[in-house]
Design an enzyme around this catalytic site. Structure first.
Site, PDB file in Angstrom:
ATOM      1  N   ALA A  18       0.961  -1.141   0.091  1.00 55.60           N
ATOM      2  CA  ALA A  18      -0.097   0.059  -0.030  1.00 55.60           C
ATOM      3  C   ALA A  18       0.740   1.211   0.006  1.00 55.60           C
ATOM      4  CB  ALA A  18      -1.066  -0.046   1.266  1.00 55.60           C
ATOM      5  N   GLU A  19       1.949   1.263   0.754  1.00 52.53           N
ATOM      6  CA  GLU A  19       2.862   2.268   0.889  1.00 52.53           C
ATOM      7  C   GLU A  19       3.666   2.900  -0.576  1.00 52.53           C
ATOM      8  OE1 GLU A  19       3.360   4.504   3.095  1.00 52.53           O
ATOM      9  OE2 GLU A  19       2.340   3.575   4.760  1.00 52.53           O
ATOM     10  N   SER A  20       3.914   1.634  -1.184  1.00 53.91           N
ATOM     11  CA  SER A  20       4.943   1.907  -2.438  1.00 53.91           C
ATOM     12  C   SER A  20       4.592   1.007  -3.346  1.00 53.91           C
ATOM     13  CB  SER A  20       6.305   1.862  -1.871  1.00 53.91           C
ATOM     14  OG  SER A  20       6.750   0.610  -1.723  1.00 53.91           O
ATOM     15  N   TYR A  58      -6.756   3.656   4.134  1.00 54.20           N
ATOM     16  CA  TYR A  58      -5.476   2.979   4.298  1.00 54.20           C
ATOM     17  C   TYR A  58      -5.499   1.776   5.041  1.00 54.20           C
ATOM     18  CZ  TYR A  58      -0.573   2.662   5.870  1.00 54.20           C
ATOM     19  OH  TYR A  58       0.672   2.147   6.177  1.00 54.20           O
TER      20      TYR A  58
END
Length: 148
Positions: free
Chosen positions: A37-39, A135
């Site tokens: 999810a972050e990158s 998120y």
């Protein structure tokens, strides 16, 4: 997130498994979904806000929490081993910091990574920020389908 984000790159599977041992309260599948999810597994990712690397650390947060996990003598925000281990370590710290907040501790831990532990404490649980709520939901949903 596209479906390819749900597959852990082969080289990162052992890194994620090893890093997840730093914080037993956050399962490896959740850590993997968090990094996706972050990158989207891009170790060179940079956000418009200035977050960097595969785990999307802000530089000032990295200065405080970045660790040299691969033992090369340098904690690098761009090194996926260092960054993933640092994310796992920060998850455990956040978990301790938000333990008094109401609600699910894992959800609060993930919210703290995204919005900061202060926001979780201020709102006594996952903050009402649409980005943070999405998120947390995305990570927990993705964790059920992630493959190594």
């Amino acid at each position: 997130m596209c479906s390819s984000d749900l597959v852990v790159p082969a080289a990162l599977g052992p890194v994620l498994r090893d890093a997840a041992r730093r914080c037993d309260a956050v399962p490896v599948e959740v850590l993997a979904a968090q990094i996706a999810a972050e990158s989207g597994w891009d170790e060179r990712a940079t956000s418009p806000a200035g977050a960097r690397g595969i785990a999307q650390f802000m530089p000032e947060v990295w200065k405080q929490y970045g660790i040299d996990a691969d033992g090369d003598g340098k904690a690098s925000i761009w090194n996926p081993v260092d960054a993933i281990h640092s994310a796992a370590e920060l998850n455990c710290l956040n978990r301790r910091l938000v333990r008094a907040a109401a609600g699910n501790r894992l959800r609060n831990t993930l919210a703290a990574y995204n919005a900061g532990y202060g926001a979780v404490l201020k709102y006594d649980g996952v903050p009402p920020f649409p980005e943070t709520r999405a998120y947390v939901d995305r990570i927990l949903e993705s964790a059920t389908t992630i493959t190594f």
